[in-house]
Every structure is written in C-alpha cells, then in structure tokens.
Scaffold this active site. Structure first.
Site, PDB file in Angstrom:
ATOM      1  N   GLY A 117       0.655  -1.544   0.095  1.00 51.73           N
ATOM      2  CA  GLY A 117       0.202   0.132  -0.067  1.00 51.73           C
ATOM      3  C   GLY A 117       0.756   1.234  -0.418  1.00 51.73           C
ATOM      4  O   GLY A 117       2.134   1.476   0.565  1.00 51.73           O
ATOM      5  N   ALA A 118       0.517   2.324  -0.786  1.00 57.81           N
ATOM      6  CA  ALA A 118       1.228   3.405  -0.918  1.00 57.81           C
ATOM      7  C   ALA A 118       1.539   4.341   0.367  1.00 57.81           C
ATOM      8  O   ALA A 118       3.593   4.386   0.637  1.00 57.81           O
ATOM      9  CB  ALA A 118       0.564   4.615  -1.501  1.00 57.81           C
ATOM     10  N   ARG A 166      11.352  -1.876  -4.017  1.00 57.35           N
ATOM     11  CA  ARG A 166      10.122  -1.743  -4.694  1.00 57.35           C
ATOM     12  C   ARG A 166      10.503  -0.308  -6.326  1.00 57.35           C
ATOM     13  O   ARG A 166      10.169   0.501  -5.903  1.00 57.35           O
ATOM     14  CB  ARG A 166       8.644  -0.800  -3.843  1.00 57.35           C
ATOM     15  CG  ARG A 166       7.577  -1.298  -4.467  1.00 57.35           C
ATOM     16  CD  ARG A 166       7.141  -2.944  -4.496  1.00 57.35           C
ATOM     17  NE  ARG A 166       6.693  -3.294  -3.142  1.00 57.35           N
ATOM     18  CZ  ARG A 166       5.667  -3.433  -2.539  1.00 57.35           C
ATOM     19  NH1 ARG A 166       4.774  -2.751  -3.047  1.00 57.35           N
ATOM     20  NH2 ARG A 166       6.050  -3.855  -1.326  1.00 57.35           N
ATOM     21  N   GLN A 200      -7.940  -9.540  -2.674  1.00 56.30           N
ATOM     22  CA  GLN A 200      -7.619  -7.940  -1.196  1.00 56.30           C
ATOM     23  C   GLN A 200      -9.295  -7.406  -0.173  1.00 56.30           C
ATOM     24  O   GLN A 200      -8.928  -7.510   0.812  1.00 56.30           O
ATOM     25  CB  GLN A 200      -7.262  -6.679  -1.466  1.00 56.30           C
ATOM     26  CG  GLN A 200      -5.516  -7.499  -2.334  1.00 56.30           C
ATOM     27  CD  GLN A 200      -5.554  -7.501  -3.089  1.00 56.30           C
ATOM     28  OE1 GLN A 200      -6.758  -7.815  -4.044  1.00 56.30           O
ATOM     29  NE2 GLN A 200      -4.237  -7.110  -3.891  1.00 56.30           N
ATOM     30  N   ASP A 236      -4.721   4.860  -7.004  1.00 53.69           N
ATOM     31  CA  ASP A 236      -2.926   3.892  -7.464  1.00 53.69           C
ATOM     32  C   ASP A 236      -2.228   5.330  -7.560  1.00 53.69           C
ATOM     33  O   ASP A 236      -1.200   5.674  -7.316  1.00 53.69           O
ATOM     34  CB  ASP A 236      -2.519   2.551  -8.113  1.00 53.69           C
ATOM     35  CG  ASP A 236      -2.798   1.413  -7.123  1.00 53.69           C
ATOM     36  OD1 ASP A 236      -1.794   1.281  -6.561  1.00 53.69           O
ATOM     37  OD2 ASP A 236      -3.997   1.001  -6.975  1.00 53.69           O
ATOM     38  N   ASN A 259      -5.923   2.477 -10.579  1.00 51.83           N
ATOM     39  CA  ASN A 259      -6.640   1.236 -10.144  1.00 51.83           C
ATOM     40  C   ASN A 259      -6.509   0.415  -9.593  1.00 51.83           C
ATOM     41  O   ASN A 259      -6.149   0.072 -11.168  1.00 51.83           O
ATOM     42  CB  ASN A 259      -7.792   1.937  -8.847  1.00 51.83           C
ATOM     43  CG  ASN A 259      -7.969   1.534  -7.302  1.00 51.83           C
ATOM     44  OD1 ASN A 259      -7.065   1.542  -6.272  1.00 51.83           O
ATOM     45  ND2 ASN A 259      -9.654   1.574  -6.690  1.00 51.83           N
ATOM     46  N   LYS A 260      -6.483  -0.871  -8.993  1.00 48.62           N
ATOM     47  CA  LYS A 260      -6.866  -2.504  -9.289  1.00 48.62           C
ATOM     48  C   LYS A 260      -7.492  -2.769 -10.795  1.00 48.62           C
ATOM     49  O   LYS A 260      -8.905  -2.244 -10.233  1.00 48.62           O
ATOM     50  CB  LYS A 260      -7.410  -2.591  -7.638  1.00 48.62           C
ATOM     51  CG  LYS A 260      -6.875  -4.545  -7.476  1.00 48.62           C
ATOM     52  CD  LYS A 260      -5.784  -5.092  -7.619  1.00 48.62           C
ATOM     53  CE  LYS A 260      -4.880  -4.431  -6.181  1.00 48.62           C
ATOM     54  NZ  LYS A 260      -3.448  -4.225  -7.300  1.00 48.62           N
TER      55      LYS A 260
END
Lengths: 372, 372
Positions: free
Chosen positions: B58-59, B100, B205, B246, B257-258
């Site tokens: 997570g950011a 990352r 998730q 994101d 996003n996802k």
C-alpha cells in the site's frame, strides 16, 4: 467432443448409454479439469444421485441424463404385467425428478420419453421405446448445438478475440455446447481466433470447465479474472462476446444467466462490442412477463468465501480465502435486458432478442424441423 | 485502528517505530486475515526485505516504512565522521529504494527525511532529525486519512449500502485508510450502513484485508464475488461506491486503480449511483497527460489460475483451481476515465475529477496546510 487422455484421443459425449450393461455413462465433472473419468451408473437411483451430486450439470446434460435414467429404470423391470410396470416407471420418474426439483429440463425430457413409450403394447415394447426416445432426445440436443454452431460461426472471423463467461460448453449439453458451439464450428472451418474465458467466480466454471474444453479442442485461449474484461475491452482487445443462458424470456428478450453476465453485457454495450447469447430453444420461457420475476437462487456463502482446487501435492482441497469473521452474499444468476443483447443465436438462426416473440411460431416449429 | 486479538482490543498502526530497539514495527499482512502478528525488523536490510516480500504493502504504508527504514539505518551508524555517515545513509537509501523500484512513495518519503536531517550539524543531530522526520511523515499520512474520512463521511447516510473494491484501507496506509476512511468516520458518527466488499480477484484483497478491517471495526459488511455488483446495482441494493487509487492524473482526472475498478465505475454510471475515489494528495500525478500512458503491470498468471487460503486443517496453501493446461492474462490495474467519477475525496475536500487541474495550487498547498 474429442478428449485426449494419456496421449490417446477419443470422442466422448457428456452423457451416453451402455445398453448391454444398462448403464448411463457420464463424465465425472466434479473431477475436471484435474482428472477425466467416465462413470457408469448401475441403476436409476445411482443416476438420480449423479444428478443430485452434480457429477453431471448443465440444462441439456441433465435433461439427457434423466431421459436415459428413465429408460434405464424401465429396462430394469422384470415381468410382463403392464400395470405393475407403469407403477414402477412412475416411481422411477418421481425419483429422478427429485434430484433437481426446480430444473425444467429433466421433466421435459422424461415427459418426451413417457409419451413415446406409452404407445408400446407390451412391457418389452415400452422398454425398447423408452431407450429409443432417450437416444432421440439426446441426439436432438446434439443436433441443436450443431445448428447453433453453424449459425454462430458466421460471427467469428480470423484474428478475432472472443470473450465467454461461465461454461455453456459441451459439458453442459450432450455434446458441442451452446456458447462454445460457434467456436468449435469456426475452429473446424479453419478460422484462427483467441478466446478469453472469464474465470467466473465463485464456482470458477470458466477457469475449470470452459478452459479444459477449449484446451482439449486446441482452441487458443486464456483465463482472465472476472475483473479484467472491462480493461481488455477498453484497450480494444475484445471483438465479440458469446455467453449461454439458463432462461430466456420469449416475451421480452431478457436473459437469465450465470452471475456476472449482466456486467459483461453492460461493458460490451459501452464499447460497442457485439454481445450474443447462444441458446437451445428449450431454454426459452414463453410465459414469464418480466425478468424481475425470475427467481434468483441464493447459494451458499462458502462458495464466495473460498475456492476448490488442487494442492501442490495433488490433493483436491477447499481453502478458505476470506476473513474468517466475514459472511458473503452469493447470487447465482443475474438478468440481462434485451437492449444490451445484439442477438440470440438459436438452432433456427440468429434473432434480435425483441424478435423472439413475433417469431414464436417459427421458433416453436424450429424444434421439429431440425429434429427431422 | 483497533484490533481485537484473543478478546483484547488494542490500537495499532500498520507501520510504527520502536526507538529503544531501533526496529520498524509492521503488521505481517501476508498472514492476514487468518493470523494477526506484529513483526519488528532488526535493521534496514530486514526493512527492505519486508517491503520487497509484501509483509507491508500500500502506497502510504510503504512510504512510511521506507522513511522509518532510512532513520533506522541512519541511527545504526556508529561514529562521528559526518562524511562516512552520509555515505552510509546513501547506501541505506538505495537499498530501501531497490525494494520496490517502480513505487514513488518510498522515494518521496525518504527524500523528505533526507532534506530534514541535512540541517543537522553532527551525526547525532542528523540521526535524531531523521527519526523525527520519519515520525512526522507518518503522522501526516494519518492526518491526511483523517481529513479524507471527515470529508467523505458526509456522503454516507444511515441505511445506505456502500460498495468498495480491493483494499484502500488502513492496512495500505499508516492508519485509517483512504476508501475506508469515510466508513470509519461515519461509523464513529453513529451512522448505520452496510458495506459490500468485492472479493477482488485475483489477489482477493477485498475478501481478506478489507473484510478483516471492517470486521475488526464492527462495520456491517458482506463479501461478494466481483461478478455480483452489477446484479446488486440493478436491484437497487447499492447506493454509493468508494474506491481508492494508485495514481490519479491531475490533468485529466483519470484514475488508475486495482483491476475491476473501471468495471464498477461503468456499472455505477449506468445505474446513476455516485462513484467516488478517495485519495491522499501524494497519489496525484500532475505530469502525465493521458491515462493510456499509465503503465499497466502484468502480473504472474498463477494469481488468476489459483488461490491462496487456509485448508480445513488450518494450513495456508495455494490451490490450483484452473485447468492445468491453460494460461491466464493478469493485468494488475485498469484506468477509469473522469466522466465516470462523481468526485475525488481528498484531504482538502471533495472535487470533480476535471476540477483537479484548476485547483492544483490549492491542492499543492493543501498538503502543507493540513500538515500544520
């Protein structure tokens, strides 16, 4: 369709009959895609259990299984007393019907068999007619799927990317399938195309059954998460959608099918991608007036909360994926309105969903025309 | 947020720091939702590995972890030679960055720490400033999420049914979360509402992390298959959608996003359901000109082809669900255009996606205003 087991390719139907042994032969679908096995049910009670336990599933397939099961039960009767025989057949009928009480196909199929056998004058004659009627029902199912394939294959051109949802394949019918029929026919015509299979959570029939089917026939394909179709459409990666249907309303053109079908139809509409539904005529409901009247089965939460698969040691296991303290809502089906459906591929041709009602005589007759 | 383990409720942050032990404290997210465990990384190399191995994700959370990791590494230096110290800090920085390489948050967070510590005149002063800066970064993350919660909670009324996708919860930040922040704030305000969590295949998730979070806070919720949201919307069962992001393009209002977010936005638009995206200001990309330029990560097919879960014997296992002979396409993200987004919930207020660019000065400043 063809199945290759340990390097040997043979043709199988999902449902068949061994008349010498008086056994219904079924692909044990609960073991797919990890193991391929044909089981023979020894008597009508075992056949009933096979339907109930989902060894066989899919409208066409359970219809044929019930038809064969009725013939199997009738043929097991010993004696010449027609009255006793008829009472026995009644018992067989009700036992088989109880396997899937809300399904309409087994009942229709068995009624077909009962009508045909009733003209026999002796037990022996009726037994022979029962088997002949079951075989005929089964062959009709195959012919219908072949006709769907021929009409639908015209929609597939080489280079296309086709999306399908759930399993409306040959495993759901006696052979060939509905949504997959155009793919198999196009493949036979030498067209080269690629299929994206929605995995189709929560029961994953796309990732398991449809992917297995396509792999067996050598159709180029990939599985995608149900979440991915929108992205692929947005990036121009899907040219055509073909799905099946559990119930199609003849009056409105609405289609009830596996949960998630509606979502794919909404996405296809937004992207101007043709969205087709392939159906045998038996799934058309000519009575119901609104899709909102279609009962939507709520299934066990455990399907959403976890998944069945095979561990690294080759053992079939259910794993709980979700938070242990959480519940799930699990609707089995959804309803897609006519405005989102480009066409309905039937054994009698392709129709606009709103056309079904005006063509009802033609479609009512089509069944018989094709069966000749 | 509060977590109850064996009947004992305590407040935890996703990322924290033990200054006496010089350890970064992390919730071991790979064990959730089945086990809750806090781990302490002994040195910056272990912290790097924790980011790389997705113990923390997570950011906001990986930003804070990198900030603490840099302070941890700096504090481990023994000696008074400022030049040697600075070379050591450089090494720590590049090691943490490598965990990352495409993520922007760890880099921004560590740059914050480096700027602040650089005013120190001795090693000891710089070490103290590094930790203070990491703590400040972490607290800002929490304050931003609190502000998102206060603005977003206005959208939630008692009786509402809210849909969310994936996990933009407190586990993805230092605390509170982005998409979940309005829910936690509304809950605190005494509002009664119900949340549907998309399971969010392929990594689930929603079913694991979001459902666990909501259960811990006592928010009424159910998990649904990603296929089910369309059906629920059609039946009037969803009133509001809140998701995270994101990357949000400041120039166009597009949101990456996802995978599956775009699909939910298309469905919400069709049904006239408000679709909100909750974001910290750090996820706004002010440079990129088109959502089509956002690189979409293609992830390993195994995620789509199976699932991780816990067996009946309590063992964590991966099961292969899909046909063994089939492959998968696995895009990690998708892009939702501005026209489908009702509003963007930021710490500085709620904006139309197309408003972001004209408000860029205000949004650029908001960060500092809130941080005071």
């Amino acid at each position: 369709m063809n199945v290759t087991v340990r390097g040997r390719t043979r043709h199988y139907r999902t449902v068949a009959f061994d008349s010498a042994k008086n056994e219904v032969l079924l692909i044990e679908q609960r073991l797919l895609p990890h193991h391929f096995e044909i089981i023979g049910t020894k008597n009508f009670k075992e056949t009933t259990k096979a339907i109930k336990d989902m060894i066989v599933r899919g409208a066409g397939a359970i219809g044929a299984t019930a038809a064969y099961g009725l013939a199997q039960g009738a043929r097991a009767f010993r004696g010449t007393d027609l009255k006793k025989f008829q009472r026995h057949v009644e018992e067989v009928y009700h036992t088989l019907k109880s396997a899937r009480p809300t399904a309409v196909d087994p009942v229709n199929a068995m009624n077909d068999v009962r009508v045909t056998m009733s003209v026999g004058e002796t037990v022996e004659e009726q037994q022979a007619l029962a088997l002949a009627a079951a075989e005929e029902f089964s062959n009709h199912d195959v012919q219908h799927c072949e006709a769907i394939g021929q009409h639908g294959a015209k929609l597939i051109r080489s280079g296309m990317k086709v999306l399908t949802h759930c399993n409306a394949g040959w495993l759901a019918f006696v052979d060939i399938g509905s949504a997959t029929a155009p793919m198999y026919a196009a493949q036979e015509q030498g067209k080269k195309f690629h299929v994206f299979c929605d995995e189709t959570r929560p029961r994953s029939q796309g990732a398991t059954l449809t992917a297995w089917e396509l792999a067996q026939q050598g159709v180029s394909h990939q599985i995608i998460a149900d979440n991915a179709a929108g992205h692929l459409m947005q990036r121009g990666q899907i040219d055509l959608v073909i799905v099946g249907s559990d119930r199609t309303l003849g009056r409105t053109g609405e289609v009830a099918n596996k949960i998630g079908t509606y979502t794919k139809a909404v996405l296809a509409k937004r992207h101007g991608i043709p969205f087709y539904v392939a159906i045998p005529l038996s799934t058309i409901d000519w009575n119901m007036k609104s899709g909102f009247d279609i009962p939507i089965e709520e299934r066990d939460a455990s399907e959403v909360l976890g998944a069945w698969g095979v561990t690294s040691k080759g053992k079939r296991e259910y794993v709980r994926v979700a938070n242990p303290g959480s519940g799930a809502f699990n609707a089995g089906f959804d309803v897609t309105p006519a405005e989102l459906i480009t066409g309905i591929i039937t054994p009698a041709g392709i129709f606009k969903p709103k056309e079904l009602w005006s063509k009802r005589k033609q479609l009512g007759h089509a069944c018989c025309l094709i069966n000749k």
